[in-house]
Design a protein around this motif. Sequence first.
Motif, PDB file in Angstrom:
ATOM      1  N   UNK A  34     -10.387  -5.215   0.092  1.00  0.00           N
ATOM      2  CA  UNK A  34     -11.288  -4.080  -0.063  1.00  0.00           C
ATOM      3  C   UNK A  34     -11.253  -3.188   1.169  1.00  0.00           C
ATOM      4  N   UNK A  35     -11.234  -3.791   2.362  1.00  0.00           N
ATOM      5  CA  UNK A  35     -11.229  -2.993   3.589  1.00  0.00           C
ATOM      6  C   UNK A  35      -9.923  -2.230   3.765  1.00  0.00           C
ATOM      7  N   UNK A  36      -8.829  -2.734   3.184  1.00  0.00           N
ATOM      8  CA  UNK A  36      -7.543  -2.073   3.314  1.00  0.00           C
ATOM      9  C   UNK A  36      -7.262  -1.078   2.190  1.00  0.00           C
ATOM     10  N   UNK A  37      -7.674  -1.417   0.980  1.00  0.00           N
ATOM     11  CA  UNK A  37      -7.267  -0.637  -0.190  1.00  0.00           C
ATOM     12  C   UNK A  37      -8.423   0.009  -0.941  1.00  0.00           C
ATOM     13  N   UNK A  38      -9.637  -0.452  -0.703  1.00  0.00           N
ATOM     14  CA  UNK A  38     -10.755  -0.053  -1.556  1.00  0.00           C
ATOM     15  C   UNK A  38     -11.342   1.306  -1.261  1.00  0.00           C
ATOM     16  N   UNK A  39     -10.526   2.343  -1.275  1.00  0.00           N
ATOM     17  CA  UNK A  39     -10.986   3.713  -1.029  1.00  0.00           C
ATOM     18  C   UNK A  39     -10.723   4.570  -2.252  1.00  0.00           C
ATOM     19  N   UNK A  40     -11.561   5.567  -2.463  1.00  0.00           N
ATOM     20  CA  UNK A  40     -11.452   6.406  -3.653  1.00  0.00           C
ATOM     21  C   UNK A  40     -10.109   7.121  -3.731  1.00  0.00           C
ATOM     22  N   UNK A  41      -9.549   7.449  -2.570  1.00  0.00           N
ATOM     23  CA  UNK A  41      -8.266   8.162  -2.573  1.00  0.00           C
ATOM     24  C   UNK A  41      -7.084   7.229  -2.824  1.00  0.00           C
ATOM     25  N   UNK A  42      -7.340   5.937  -2.996  1.00  0.00           N
ATOM     26  CA  UNK A  42      -6.270   4.972  -3.246  1.00  0.00           C
ATOM     27  C   UNK A  42      -6.483   4.317  -4.610  1.00  0.00           C
ATOM     28  N   UNK A  43      -5.824   4.817  -5.662  1.00  0.00           N
ATOM     29  CA  UNK A  43      -5.991   4.218  -6.992  1.00  0.00           C
ATOM     30  C   UNK A  43      -5.629   2.739  -7.024  1.00  0.00           C
ATOM     31  N   UNK A  44      -4.727   2.331  -6.137  1.00  0.00           N
ATOM     32  CA  UNK A  44      -4.314   0.932  -6.117  1.00  0.00           C
ATOM     33  C   UNK A  44      -5.461   0.002  -5.712  1.00  0.00           C
TER      34      UNK A  44
ATOM     35  N   UNK B 282       0.839  -1.191   0.000  1.00  0.00           N
ATOM     36  CA  UNK B 282       0.000   0.000   0.000  1.00  0.00           C
ATOM     37  C   UNK B 282       0.880   1.250   0.000  1.00  0.00           C
ATOM     38  N   UNK B 283       1.378   1.596  -1.168  1.00  0.00           N
ATOM     39  CA  UNK B 283       2.230   2.760  -1.335  1.00  0.00           C
ATOM     40  C   UNK B 283       2.089   3.280  -2.757  1.00  0.00           C
ATOM     41  N   UNK B 284       2.806   4.310  -3.090  1.00  0.00           N
ATOM     42  CA  UNK B 284       2.718   4.882  -4.440  1.00  0.00           C
ATOM     43  C   UNK B 284       3.415   3.977  -5.447  1.00  0.00           C
ATOM     44  N   UNK B 285       2.755   3.784  -6.590  1.00  0.00           N
ATOM     45  CA  UNK B 285       3.321   2.979  -7.669  1.00  0.00           C
ATOM     46  C   UNK B 285       3.243   3.781  -8.966  1.00  0.00           C
ATOM     47  N   UNK B 286       4.168   3.545  -9.892  1.00  0.00           N
ATOM     48  CA  UNK B 286       4.109   4.259 -11.180  1.00  0.00           C
ATOM     49  C   UNK B 286       2.803   3.998 -11.929  1.00  0.00           C
ATOM     50  N   UNK B 287       2.284   2.757 -11.839  1.00  0.00           N
ATOM     51  CA  UNK B 287       1.018   2.405 -12.496  1.00  0.00           C
ATOM     52  C   UNK B 287       0.098   1.785 -11.445  1.00  0.00           C
ATOM     53  N   UNK B 288      -0.503   2.599 -10.589  1.00  0.00           N
ATOM     54  CA  UNK B 288      -1.242   2.062  -9.448  1.00  0.00           C
ATOM     55  C   UNK B 288      -2.432   1.182  -9.833  1.00  0.00           C
ATOM     56  N   UNK B 289      -3.129   1.533 -10.902  1.00  0.00           N
ATOM     57  CA  UNK B 289      -4.305   0.732 -11.268  1.00  0.00           C
ATOM     58  C   UNK B 289      -3.894  -0.644 -11.775  1.00  0.00           C
ATOM     59  N   UNK B 290      -2.794  -0.697 -12.513  1.00  0.00           N
ATOM     60  CA  UNK B 290      -2.309  -1.988 -12.993  1.00  0.00           C
ATOM     61  C   UNK B 290      -1.813  -2.840 -11.828  1.00  0.00           C
ATOM     62  N   UNK B 291      -1.081  -2.213 -10.908  1.00  0.00           N
ATOM     63  CA  UNK B 291      -0.619  -2.933  -9.721  1.00  0.00           C
ATOM     64  C   UNK B 291      -1.816  -3.396  -8.886  1.00  0.00           C
ATOM     65  N   UNK B 292      -2.833  -2.538  -8.766  1.00  0.00           N
ATOM     66  CA  UNK B 292      -4.030  -2.906  -8.020  1.00  0.00           C
ATOM     67  C   UNK B 292      -4.732  -4.094  -8.629  1.00  0.00           C
ATOM     68  N   UNK B 293      -4.784  -4.159  -9.953  1.00  0.00           N
ATOM     69  CA  UNK B 293      -5.400  -5.301 -10.630  1.00  0.00           C
ATOM     70  C   UNK B 293      -4.618  -6.575 -10.343  1.00  0.00           C
TER      71      UNK B 293
END
Length: 322
Positions: free
Chosen positions: A188-198, A48-59
């Motif tokens: 979802x409980x850890x990462x699933x927030x609008x302010x977290x693209x990941x 749970x940190x900044x990534x160059x491609x957060x949506x791809x990493x999140x997927x």
Amino acid sequence: MVALGTLPVRVEPPVTVLLAVLLDAVIGEPPETIHPVAIFGRAIAGLDRRWPSPRLVGLAIATLAPVSVAALAWLAVSALPRVVGTVLAGLLLFSSISLRRLLGSARAVIDATETHPGRARERIPALVGRNPEPLSSPQLRSGAVESLAENLADGYVGPLLAFVVGTQLSLSVGIAAAVWVKAVNTLDSMLGYREKPIGWASARLDDLVMWLPARLTAVILAVAGGRPGALWRARQFRTQPSSPNSGWPMATLAVVLDVRLEKPGVYVLHPDAQLPDGDTATAAIRVVAIAGAIAGLVSMLLVAVPSVPESLFAMAVGVARC
């Protein structure tokens, strides 16, 4: 598997559910140092940190992380002798469900609102993700009641339903399915927030996975509260929360209790009623506890036979179409 007349009855899956439900009722939670969900959470926290491609990493996280832990559970249970595998499956299912802790956390908040509202504000973050400082005692009780309904679906009915479905193939598949659902919900409980693209993929996957459990939970809450007609009235309010799922159990519990539930500035459920007082909020704990008992008993009955009754799914689909 044994035969009861002409109907084959399985032993290991219902024993697994019984062991898990009893452990949850007696112990509540495994120690955090060895709790599989806590270990999984600590591993995910490092991502749970900044990534160059957060949506791809999140997927990638949403796809690979739940599958990996589910595969480990499947391998562990399937590789062991029947009795040992059943015990391990029970322990893993126990770590995937959580009812006693939910009930205890809600009771702690509700009791504190009567005499120590400040203490209730300190405890409410364990249940809801909202700023507790401006909340009045009735609004704090509302948050606790909302959490009871939503988390009954996420943390109890969801994993049990996955186990019921998976055991139609095998015990090891059933426990892998339950672990997978719990991992999806944890992400979802850890990462699933609008302010977290990941977290976008985790949030969308959780929405999909919880579609059926949320609606089944609404049915169970209506039955547990002795008000089956609550489902019809709850449909008026189910779309108020932004989540496509949580509105069903929360609105149903609001109607069952005849109370107003609200997240200030976001949504209001059953607006013509009053916010819950102490007695009504305590009644919510009782209804959710009964609903949990019903869910556990029904799960044991369903996994004892080699096929899932179609009526289970037809009922939930019928509710969703109302």
